[in-house]
Design a protein around this motif. Structure first.
Motif, PDB file in Angstrom:
ATOM      1  N   THR A 359       0.814  -1.216   0.000  1.00  0.00           N
ATOM      2  CA  THR A 359       0.000   0.000   0.000  1.00  0.00           C
ATOM      3  C   THR A 359       0.846   1.264   0.000  1.00  0.00           C
ATOM      4  N   GLN A 360       2.104   1.169   0.469  1.00  0.00           N
ATOM      5  CA  GLN A 360       2.943   2.366   0.475  1.00  0.00           C
ATOM      6  C   GLN A 360       3.327   2.794  -0.940  1.00  0.00           C
ATOM      7  N   PHE A 361       3.067   1.904  -1.911  1.00  0.00           N
ATOM      8  CA  PHE A 361       3.315   2.234  -3.313  1.00  0.00           C
ATOM      9  C   PHE A 361       2.017   2.505  -4.060  1.00  0.00           C
ATOM     10  N   GLY A 362       0.910   2.574  -3.307  1.00  0.00           N
ATOM     11  CA  GLY A 362      -0.366   2.892  -3.917  1.00  0.00           C
ATOM     12  C   GLY A 362      -1.165   1.707  -4.402  1.00  0.00           C
ATOM     13  N   TYR A 363      -0.740   0.503  -4.075  1.00  0.00           N
ATOM     14  CA  TYR A 363      -1.479  -0.691  -4.498  1.00  0.00           C
ATOM     15  C   TYR A 363      -2.543  -1.045  -3.464  1.00  0.00           C
ATOM     16  N   ASP A 364      -3.629  -1.636  -3.943  1.00  0.00           N
ATOM     17  CA  ASP A 364      -4.755  -2.012  -3.094  1.00  0.00           C
ATOM     18  C   ASP A 364      -4.545  -3.429  -2.575  1.00  0.00           C
ATOM     19  N   ASP A 365      -4.392  -3.570  -1.262  1.00  0.00           N
ATOM     20  CA  ASP A 365      -4.103  -4.889  -0.705  1.00  0.00           C
ATOM     21  C   ASP A 365      -5.345  -5.756  -0.519  1.00  0.00           C
ATOM     22  N   SER A 366      -6.465  -5.336  -1.064  1.00  0.00           N
ATOM     23  CA  SER A 366      -7.676  -6.164  -1.036  1.00  0.00           C
ATOM     24  C   SER A 366      -7.955  -6.813  -2.388  1.00  0.00           C
ATOM     25  N   VAL A 367      -7.077  -6.560  -3.355  1.00  0.00           N
ATOM     26  CA  VAL A 367      -7.283  -7.065  -4.716  1.00  0.00           C
ATOM     27  C   VAL A 367      -6.089  -7.927  -5.122  1.00  0.00           C
ATOM     28  N   ASP A 368      -6.361  -9.155  -5.492  1.00  0.00           N
ATOM     29  CA  ASP A 368      -5.301 -10.097  -5.835  1.00  0.00           C
ATOM     30  C   ASP A 368      -4.400  -9.575  -6.948  1.00  0.00           C
ATOM     31  N   SER A 369      -4.990  -9.020  -7.980  1.00  0.00           N
ATOM     32  CA  SER A 369      -4.207  -8.554  -9.125  1.00  0.00           C
ATOM     33  C   SER A 369      -3.260  -7.424  -8.751  1.00  0.00           C
ATOM     34  N   GLN A 370      -3.558  -6.707  -7.680  1.00  0.00           N
ATOM     35  CA  GLN A 370      -2.682  -5.626  -7.242  1.00  0.00           C
ATOM     36  C   GLN A 370      -1.382  -6.163  -6.634  1.00  0.00           C
ATOM     37  N   PHE A 371      -1.471  -7.301  -5.967  1.00  0.00           N
ATOM     38  CA  PHE A 371      -0.259  -7.944  -5.467  1.00  0.00           C
ATOM     39  C   PHE A 371       0.613  -8.406  -6.628  1.00  0.00           C
ATOM     40  N   THR A 372      -0.040  -8.945  -7.653  1.00  0.00           N
ATOM     41  CA  THR A 372       0.687  -9.386  -8.843  1.00  0.00           C
ATOM     42  C   THR A 372       1.373  -8.208  -9.508  1.00  0.00           C
ATOM     43  N   ALA A 373       0.649  -7.105  -9.622  1.00  0.00           N
ATOM     44  CA  ALA A 373       1.224  -5.910 -10.249  1.00  0.00           C
ATOM     45  C   ALA A 373       2.416  -5.388  -9.448  1.00  0.00           C
ATOM     46  N   TYR A 374       2.311  -5.411  -8.125  1.00  0.00           N
ATOM     47  CA  TYR A 374       3.415  -4.945  -7.273  1.00  0.00           C
ATOM     48  C   TYR A 374       4.660  -5.806  -7.469  1.00  0.00           C
ATOM     49  N   ARG A 375       4.455  -7.110  -7.515  1.00  0.00           N
ATOM     50  CA  ARG A 375       5.615  -7.989  -7.703  1.00  0.00           C
ATOM     51  C   ARG A 375       6.337  -7.683  -9.010  1.00  0.00           C
ATOM     52  N   GLU A 376       5.567  -7.396 -10.049  1.00  0.00           N
ATOM     53  CA  GLU A 376       6.188  -7.139 -11.352  1.00  0.00           C
ATOM     54  C   GLU A 376       6.716  -5.705 -11.464  1.00  0.00           C
ATOM     55  N   GLU A 377       5.895  -4.747 -11.089  1.00  0.00           N
ATOM     56  CA  GLU A 377       6.214  -3.335 -11.349  1.00  0.00           C
ATOM     57  C   GLU A 377       7.184  -2.736 -10.329  1.00  0.00           C
ATOM     58  N   ILE A 378       7.241  -3.328  -9.153  1.00  0.00           N
ATOM     59  CA  ILE A 378       8.165  -2.817  -8.126  1.00  0.00           C
ATOM     60  C   ILE A 378       9.321  -3.788  -7.894  1.00  0.00           C
ATOM     61  N   LEU A 379       9.004  -5.025  -7.519  1.00  0.00           N
ATOM     62  CA  LEU A 379      10.067  -5.946  -7.123  1.00  0.00           C
ATOM     63  C   LEU A 379      10.918  -6.410  -8.305  1.00  0.00           C
ATOM     64  N   ALA A 380      10.276  -6.923  -9.346  1.00  0.00           N
ATOM     65  CA  ALA A 380      11.049  -7.354 -10.517  1.00  0.00           C
ATOM     66  C   ALA A 380      11.783  -6.172 -11.132  1.00  0.00           C
ATOM     67  N   ALA A 381      11.137  -5.011 -11.106  1.00  0.00           N
ATOM     68  CA  ALA A 381      11.761  -3.808 -11.671  1.00  0.00           C
ATOM     69  C   ALA A 381      12.927  -3.324 -10.819  1.00  0.00           C
ATOM     70  N   ASN A 382      12.964  -3.734  -9.548  1.00  0.00           N
ATOM     71  CA  ASN A 382      14.077  -3.349  -8.671  1.00  0.00           C
ATOM     72  C   ASN A 382      15.397  -3.985  -9.095  1.00  0.00           C
ATOM     73  N   LEU A 383      15.311  -5.072  -9.834  1.00  0.00           N
ATOM     74  CA  LEU A 383      16.517  -5.778 -10.254  1.00  0.00           C
ATOM     75  C   LEU A 383      17.101  -5.081 -11.477  1.00  0.00           C
ATOM     76  N   ASN A 384      18.207  -4.400 -11.274  1.00  0.00           N
ATOM     77  CA  ASN A 384      18.874  -3.688 -12.364  1.00  0.00           C
ATOM     78  C   ASN A 384      19.231  -4.664 -13.478  1.00  0.00           C
ATOM     79  N   LYS A 385      18.718  -4.398 -14.674  1.00  0.00           N
ATOM     80  CA  LYS A 385      18.889  -5.362 -15.762  1.00  0.00           C
ATOM     81  C   LYS A 385      20.347  -5.565 -16.127  1.00  0.00           C
ATOM     82  N   ASP A 386      21.110  -4.486 -16.158  1.00  0.00           N
ATOM     83  CA  ASP A 386      22.531  -4.624 -16.510  1.00  0.00           C
ATOM     84  C   ASP A 386      23.259  -5.527 -15.517  1.00  0.00           C
TER      85      ASP A 386
END
Length: 637
Positions: A359-386
């Motif tokens: 929720t600190q990133f604006g995602y709704d913790d009552s919606v399953d798809s929001q957890f999925t979006a957080y994992r992809e848009e925040i966590l996976a994106a945290n991994l520097n591709k280079d």
């Protein structure tokens, strides 16, 4: 049981460790069994300290130093892959390694792994690995491993027993029909214990578990394991960059636990400090409600994970709290061995007190798809591709980074944390001196239906994998959203307060014990099963939660750690059948001693090759965000 010997002649710290590969694919040893790679490296430069400008009449035919320029590979490990193959692995440094089976040189490779095939069943082999001359023991590492007892076991049974068959000690004629193990004569112990082992089909269960473990090891791709290890120890997968999976599950602590009653996840005062002494400086009682279960042997579970089995394999497939996680996991790995581990890896990263609040990133913790979006848009994106693309490319064939791939790699790494060699299993194999008399009496007591232990902890895996009410004292913040402190476990399945029966393998090193780490000693945990009601009354009368190391210095401890503890515990107890076995103090001691024989020596030794192979080199990781752990005394883990 594995026998390992490591003799280091020169420091490896200056060599680039390209891959740490605890285990590896059986497929890499095709054909003749060679695992040669194409990663040749130039020979190391040896500075012997001589003056290059002089030539002091050298010996025209000097005897070569068999160890000159040689290295003994670190972290050499050997394990059965089947009844006819053994896998070896070590820390690779880019050199060419010679592999000997006994006195016979069988291969050379530049990889950090090798699979020896075409072996005899139920046979121990000793291997030597070196970059120099095998006759120079100073520069040679050795390990002994044994193939499985046959080559026909498919490895689909994990050795757990779900159909409980048991009888009282007095019903065994081989045990002289005594009432308890204290009455047995010394000369009758082995005859009695052997009869109970046969009645419980222990040898068969052990064979199944070993085959299961061998299959799991042989299925893992070494580059996937390497990627998973780096991810498991990376703080990039937490919301604030201050926690990793290893924060609560470091291989060097309690077989992949944290030695705390309840873990401290996000916002720590010192992110690198793990185990006792870890604090967020704010919450006197951790806000993570349950004890961190050990990650070792998690690959052996076949029914479910977490204390309440909320990630489970059911009749229709994988069942989790998230349809997205279930679907993504099944699409990646089906419902096989890695399914539970991969699915489980999705949830701690989205648990607010463990690794971050979506929720600190604006995602709704009552919606399953929001957890999925957080994992992809925040966590996976945290991994520097280079920084990460080479590892993903090696594991997947391309450099795409997404959370499904992250979870699959973590699962492969966790699958390698298998520690099932112990003195009791040596006894089952026929070594009558592997355990002492007291430990034998403890095993006899444990397996008698009078004690009731095997109703929850049966088979070689020592668990039925079922959710059962243990009626443990209620402490901590609990799972109740109303803040009562209650934790009802898997309510509705087998009654109030039901939790997954943990495996007892390595139990002596995985405390504190209980779903909240309620008991600070294994003996006290065993005593709880003499009489649940009496145990609960004693626990709160003596404020035993304040004896736990984590809360020993906390003022007003009982009020803070368990404000409603007694009432909540009694409510759960009243909703379940009260258990009692009336074991004597002496019998309890025997059982505790027996449980100690279920510890794998490698798991208990943080410096063992098997543990060290699970810890990445302390280089900050691909992106500089690796958790390089230490204990409260500043010692590196």
């Amino acid at each position: 049981m594995k026998i390992q010997e490591l003799k280091l002649g020169v420091s490896l710290s200056s060599l680039s460790r390209l891959v740490i590969l605890p285990f590896f694919l059986l497929a890499v040893g095709c054909g003749s069994g060679s695992s040669d790679g194409d990663d040749d490296a130039p020979p190391p430069i040896i500075d012997d300290g001589s003056d290059p400008g002089t030539d002091p009449d050298p010996d025209p035919d000097p005897d070569p130093d068999p160890g000159a320029g040689a290295n003994a590979p670190a972290e050499l490990i050997g394990n059965a892959f089947s009844g006819t193959s053994i896998g070896l692995s070590w820390e690779r440094s880019g050199e060419t390694y010679a592999i000997y089976r006994g006195n016979e040189k069988i291969a050379e490779t530049t990889n950090g792994y090798y699979v020896d095939q075409g072996l005899s069943v139920n046979t121990a082999y000793t291997y030597f690995v070196t970059t120099g001359d095998v006759d120079s023991s100073e520069y040679t590492s050795s390990v002994t491993a044994k193939t499985l007892v046959n080559s026909t076991n498919a490895g689909l049974d994990n050795g757990a027993e779900t159909v409980i068959v048991n009888k009282r000690l007095s019903e065994f004629s081989e045990c002289k029909n005594v009432r308890d193990s204290t009455d047995l004569l010394e000369e009758d112990l082995d005859t009695c214990l052997e009869a109970m082992l046969e009645f419980n089909s222990m040898a068969s269960h052990l064979e199944d578990m070993r085959a299961f473990a061998a299959r799991v090891r042989s299925e893992q791709d070494p580059v996937m394991v390497e990627l998973g290890m780096r991810l498991f120890h990376s703080k990039s997968l937490s919301a604030n960059g201050d926690a990793s999976c290893s924060t609560c599950h470091h291989p060097a602590i309690g077989c992949g636990g944290d030695d705390l009653s309840m873990p401290v996840g996000v916002n720590p005062l010192d992110p690198e400090l793990l185990g006792p002494g870890r604090s967020d400086g704010v919450n006197e009682v951790p806000i993570v409600p349950r004890n961190s279960q050990a990650t070792c042997n998690t690959a052996l579970w076949s029914r479910g994970l977490f204390w309440d089995n909320r990630v489970a394999i059911a009749g229709r497939g994988l069942s989790t709290d998230s349809e997205d996680v279930s679907d993504n996991t099944e699409a990646a790995v089906g419902t096989g061995t890695l399914a539970l581990l991969m699915a489980q890896a999705h949830f701690p990263v989205t648990a607010a007190p463990e690794m971050g609040d979506i929720t600190q990133f604006g995602y709704d913790d009552s919606v399953d798809s929001q957890f999925t979006a957080y994992r992809e848009e925040i966590l996976a994106a945290n991994l520097n591709k280079d920084a990460w693309e080479d590892l993903f490319l090696a594991a997947y064939g391309d450099s795409e980074i997404n959370y499904s791939r992250i979870a699959q790699a973590i699962a492969a790494y966790e699958a390698m944390q298998i520690f099932i060699d112990n003195p009791f299993f040596d006894y089952v194999d026929g070594d009558r001196n592997a355990i002492n008399s007291n430990e034998k009496r403890g095993a006899i007591t444990f397996m008698s239906s009078d004690a009731g232990c095997t109703f929850c902890h049966a088979g070689a895996f020592f668990t039925t994998e079922a959710q059962l009410p243990g009626n443990y004292p209620q402490i901590g913040v609990g799972k109740d959203e109303n803040g009562s402190g209650a934790d009802l476990g898997a309510e509705g399945l087998t009654g109030f307060g039901a939790f997954r029966a943990p495996t007892l393998l390595n139990v002596a090193i995985t405390g504190p014990w209980g779903h909240n780490g309620q008991f600070g000693t294994l003996k006290r945990n065993v005593e709880h099963y003499r009489d649940h009601g009496q145990s609960i009354a004693q626990y709160f009368a003596n404020s035993e939660m304040c004896d736990l190391e984590q809360f020993r210095s906390l003022s007003e401890c009982a009020v803070k750690v368990a404000p409603n503890g007694l009432a909540l515990s009694e409510e759960i107890l009243n909703g379940n059948q009260e258990f009692s076995n009336n074991l004597s103090d002496e019998e309890v001691e025997f059982v505790v001693e027996f449980l100690g024989t279920l510890t794998d020596p490698d798991a208990a030794n943080s410096n063992s090759n098997a543990i060290q192979a699970l810890i990445p080199r302390r280089d900050g990781g691909p992106d500089g965000k690796q958790l390089d752990a230490k204990d409260q005394h500043g010692n590196a883990l």
